[in-house]
Write an enzyme that holds these catalytic residues in place. Structure first.
Site, short mmCIF file in Angstrom:
data_model
loop_
_atom_site.label_atom_id
_atom_site.label_comp_id
_atom_site.label_asym_id
_atom_site.label_seq_id
_atom_site.Cartn_x
_atom_site.Cartn_y
_atom_site.Cartn_z
N CYS A 120 -3.46 0.72 -5.52
CA CYS A 120 -3.43 2.19 -5.55
C CYS A 120 -2.01 2.58 -5.21
CB CYS A 120 -4.42 2.78 -4.54
SG CYS A 120 -4.31 4.59 -4.49
N CYS A 167 -1.83 5.92 -2.93
CA CYS A 167 -2.32 5.96 -1.54
C CYS A 167 -3.01 4.63 -1.25
CB CYS A 167 -3.22 7.16 -1.29
SG CYS A 167 -4.43 7.53 -2.58
N SER A 168 -4.31 4.65 -1.04
CA SER A 168 -4.98 3.38 -0.71
C SER A 168 -6.42 3.38 -1.20
CB SER A 168 -4.94 3.15 0.81
OG SER A 168 -5.54 4.24 1.48
N CYS A 169 -6.68 3.97 -2.37
CA CYS A 169 -8.04 4.01 -2.91
C CYS A 169 -8.60 2.59 -3.05
CB CYS A 169 -8.05 4.69 -4.28
SG CYS A 169 -7.51 6.41 -4.19
#
Lengths: 97, 214
Positions: B117, B120-122
Site C-alpha cells: 500500500c 498508507c498501510s491498507c
C-alpha cells in the site's frame, strides 16, 4: 463512461495537492500521466476525495484495477517482466490515444 | 535540493519522505483528542474501543493459512474464494463484516503477486490481523514499486526470470490476500498440515509457502 478490460487508459496528469487546498488523493504520484490498461472493473465506491473530508454527498464512482508495465512507470530501471497495478477511480482515467 | 544538510534544517520540508514507522507525537495527541471527544460526546465508549483493539489483536495470519490450505485441497472452495474472498472467509468462520472488500490473488508459475500500500498501510486485517511493521515502513512502500525483485530477494525470495512479478498497490477499497502456490511434495496432506506451511509473508507475497521438511 465505462472502460472494457484491455482498454488502454491514461491517468490524468493532475496535481490537486499543488493548488494549496487540503485534499485527499488516492491516485499515486508515480502513475499520473502514465498509460496502462484496464484489468477489471472492481465496482462502484464513494469518492474518497469527498469521504475523507466528511462529505455526505460523495458521488459513487467506478473503480478499476489498472495494470502498468513497470518499465513505463520507472524508465531506466530494470523492469523486465514486471507489472504493477493500482486501483483508480474513473474520474482519474482517460481513454489513451 | 542541496545535498548539504548542515547549513540549515527544514522542519517543514514538503519533499521529505512520508511514512516514518514511529507515529509522530502530533498524531498521537490528535488520536487522543479525537478519542476523548468521541467518548465525551457519547459516540463510543472506552469499552467499545478496548473491545475493538482486543478483537483486532485476536486476528492472526493463522486464519488466512486455514483459508489457503482449504483452497489447495478443495477446488470448489478455491473457486468461491477467487470469486468472493469475504464470503469464502465467512464460510471458514472468519468474521469479515466490518472489512473492506477482500480480493484473493492466486500466485502461479507464470505470475507472482506481491501486495503493497504505497499511500498508507491498507491490509486484509480481518483475515491476517495487524500488519507487520515493515509493511508500513516507507522503505517497503517505496522500494517494492521501484525494485520488486531486489526487495523479494532481500526477503529470501528469488523467482525465475520467466515469472512475471506483479506489484499490487492497495490504493482504494480492495484488500488483497495472496494465495501462494502449494509446495511440491505435499500430496495427500491434511489441511492442518498444509496450513502450517502458509506463513504470513506468503499471503502478502514477499515469500513463498514453506517447503516440507523431511
Amino acid at each position: 463512461m465505462s472502460f472494457a478490460p484491455g482498454t488502454r487508459v491514461t491517468v490524468r496528469n493532475d496535481w490537486p495537492e499543488a493548488k494549496g487546498v487540503k485534499v485527499h488523493i488516492r491516485t499515486p504520484h508515480f502513475v499520473r500521466g502514465k498509460t496502462g490498461r484496464i484489468e477489471t472493473l472492481i465496482g462502484e465506491f464513494g469518492d474518497p476525495e469527498f469521504l475523507a473530508i466528511g462529505r455526505k454527498d460523495a458521488p459513487k464512482r467506478a473503480l478499476y484495477m489498472v495494470v502498468f508495465d513497470r518499465a513505463d512507470l520507472f524508465p531506466g530501471t530494470n523492469a523486465h517482466n514486471e507489472t504493477m497495478t493500482a486501483d483508480l477511480y474513473e474520474n482519474w482515467l482517460e481513454a489513451a490515444p | 535540493m542541496s545535498g548539504d544538510h548542515h547549513d540549515h534544517l527544514h522542519t517543514h520540508d514538503d519533499h521529505a519522505p512520508v511514512g516514518a514507522t514511529e507515529p509522530r507525537p502530533e498524531y498521537a495527541r490528535l488520536e487522543r483528542a479525537v478519542r476523548e471527544l468521541l467518548i465525551a460526546k457519547g459516540v463510543l465508549t472506552a469499552e467499545d474501543i478496548r473491545k475493538q483493539i482486543e478483537l483486532m489483536d485476536s486476528r492472526t495470519p493463522a486464519m488466512g493459512a486455514k483459508i489457503v490450505a482449504r483452497a489447495w485441497v478443495d477446488p470448489a472452495f478455491k473457486a468461491r474464494l477467487m470469486a468472493n474472498a469475504k464470503a469464502a472467509a465467512d464460510e471458514m468462520g472468519v468474521d469479515t463484516s466490518n472489512s473492506a472488500t477482500v480480493v484473493a490473488l492466486e500466485n502461479t508459475p507464470e505470475r507472482h503477486h506481491v501486495v503493497v500500500c504505497t499511500l498508507c498501510s491498507c491490509y486484509p486485517k480481518a483475515i491476517l490481523g495487524v500488519p507487520p511493521a515493515w509493511y508500513k515502513s516507507s522503505a517497503y512502500r517505496a522500494r517494492t514499486v521501484k525494485e520488486p525483485r531486489k526487495v523479494l530477494a532481500e526477503f529470501g525470495t528469488s523467482l525465475p526470470e520467466g515469472t512475471e512479478i506483479r506489484v499490487v498497490d492497495s490504493t482504494a477499497d480492495m484488500r488483497y490476500l495472496v494465495v501462494p502456490m502449494r509446495p511440491a511434495g505435499t500430496e495427500g496432506w491434511s489441511e492442518d498440515r498444509l496450513a502450517a506451511l502458509v506463513g504470513r509473508d506468503s499471503m502478502i507475497g514477499t515469500a513463498l509457502a514453506d517447503t516440507p521438511k523431511n
